[in-house]
Scaffold this motif. Structure first.
Motif, mmCIF file in Angstrom:
data_model
loop_
_atom_site.group_PDB
_atom_site.id
_atom_site.type_symbol
_atom_site.label_atom_id
_atom_site.label_comp_id
_atom_site.label_asym_id
_atom_site.label_seq_id
_atom_site.Cartn_x
_atom_site.Cartn_y
_atom_site.Cartn_z
ATOM 1 N N ALA A 11 4.184 12.905 21.751
ATOM 2 C CA ALA A 11 3.135 13.186 20.765
ATOM 3 C C ALA A 11 1.756 13.066 21.399
ATOM 4 O O ALA A 11 1.498 12.163 22.199
ATOM 5 N N TYR A 12 0.883 14.009 21.025
ATOM 6 C CA TYR A 12 -0.504 14.027 21.473
ATOM 7 C C TYR A 12 -1.416 13.685 20.303
ATOM 8 O O TYR A 12 -1.295 14.261 19.211
ATOM 9 N N VAL A 40 -5.832 23.310 17.051
ATOM 10 C CA VAL A 40 -5.686 22.972 18.466
ATOM 11 C C VAL A 40 -4.481 23.637 19.124
ATOM 12 O O VAL A 40 -4.403 23.694 20.340
ATOM 13 N N VAL A 41 -3.539 24.138 18.345
ATOM 14 C CA VAL A 41 -2.374 24.821 18.907
ATOM 15 C C VAL A 41 -2.765 26.268 19.211
ATOM 16 O O VAL A 41 -3.355 26.941 18.367
ATOM 17 N N PRO A 42 -2.445 26.738 20.426
ATOM 18 C CA PRO A 42 -2.875 28.096 20.795
ATOM 19 C C PRO A 42 -2.116 29.182 20.044
ATOM 20 O O PRO A 42 -0.969 28.989 19.631
ATOM 21 N N PHE A 74 -6.165 20.126 27.055
ATOM 22 C CA PHE A 74 -4.901 19.463 27.409
ATOM 23 C C PHE A 74 -3.777 19.793 26.420
ATOM 24 O O PHE A 74 -2.607 19.778 26.792
ATOM 25 N N VAL A 75 -4.141 20.088 25.195
ATOM 26 C CA VAL A 75 -3.125 20.419 24.182
ATOM 27 C C VAL A 75 -2.472 21.765 24.475
ATOM 28 O O VAL A 75 -1.255 21.903 24.355
ATOM 29 N N HIS A 76 -3.252 22.754 24.854
ATOM 30 C CA HIS A 76 -2.697 24.094 25.068
ATOM 31 C C HIS A 76 -1.562 24.115 26.098
ATOM 32 O O HIS A 76 -0.497 24.674 25.803
ATOM 33 N N TYR A 88 8.300 17.785 19.958
ATOM 34 C CA TYR A 88 6.943 17.643 20.482
ATOM 35 C C TYR A 88 5.991 17.652 19.283
ATOM 36 O O TYR A 88 6.105 18.515 18.419
ATOM 37 N N TYR A 89 5.045 16.720 19.260
ATOM 38 C CA TYR A 89 4.099 16.615 18.151
ATOM 39 C C TYR A 89 2.668 16.710 18.651
ATOM 40 O O TYR A 89 2.323 16.140 19.689
ATOM 41 N N VAL A 90 1.849 17.405 17.872
ATOM 42 C CA VAL A 90 0.418 17.483 18.130
ATOM 43 C C VAL A 90 -0.287 17.147 16.820
ATOM 44 O O VAL A 90 0.046 17.690 15.768
ATOM 45 N N PHE A 91 -1.255 16.256 16.916
ATOM 46 C CA PHE A 91 -2.061 15.841 15.762
ATOM 47 C C PHE A 91 -3.489 16.337 15.955
ATOM 48 O O PHE A 91 -3.989 16.375 17.082
#
Length: 168
Positions: A134-135, A60-62, A34-36, A97-100
């Motif tokens: 944010a994820y 987790v970031v592509p 789901f993150v990609h 946009y934030y990803v943790f």
């Protein structure tokens, strides 16, 4: 703002500025699925993508997606960890946009599920004030009911992900 998955956007009626989305998963691979698309959509829309990297699992970031990566050290303590996150949020301002990484890793470093819940109850409203998306992810069945409730009660969107072989 979008999840990057049209069908999911229809179900949750899109991401609204300020939404904090918590994915409850069984594995890092379930979260990455789901993150990609979220990261690719942020990149495609020329939005600022910020990735907080603090866990030992795979990133987790592509590859190929432009992201500002901040390497954090939760083992240095809660206060310095949350202060650095707040500084980054202030630096990037509204609409990012934030990803943790997996939040579950934090309870290991802090030896406390309660601190994980406290972290989320502080970070989530701060991100919301800046109209971000944010994820976050939690590993299912790894945390006390009180911690899970605190996170679920604070998040704008919580999604339980279940997988069976290749089906999700």
């Amino acid at each position: 703002m979008s999840t990057g998955l049209n069908e999911l956007d229809k179900v949750i009626q899109g991401i609204r500025p300020g939404d904090n989305i918590v994915w409850q998963v069984d594995s890092i691979e379930d979260y990455i699925r789901f993150v990609h698309p979220f990261c690719r959509k942020a990149d495609e829309s020329k939005g600022q993508l910020i990735y907080f990297r603090f866990a030992g699992h795979v990133p987790v970031v592509p590859d190929g997606v432009k992201a500002n990566v901040y390497q954090l050290h939760p083992e240095d303590g809660f206060e310095s960890f949350i202060a650095e996150i707040f500084t980054v949020i202030e630096k990037h301002g509204h609409g990012a946009y934030y990803v943790f990484d997996l939040l579950s890793e934090l309870s290991v470093d802090w030896y406390s599920d309660s601190m994980l819940g406290n972290f989320f109850m502080l970070a989530c409203p701060y991100l919301n004030d800046y109209d971000t998306a944010a994820y976050f992810a939690l590993l299912r069945n790894r945390h006390t009911p009180q911690t899970v409730k605190a996170i679920h009660d604070t998040a704008q969107v919580t999604i339980d992900v279940y997988s069976n072989k290749e089906e999700i």
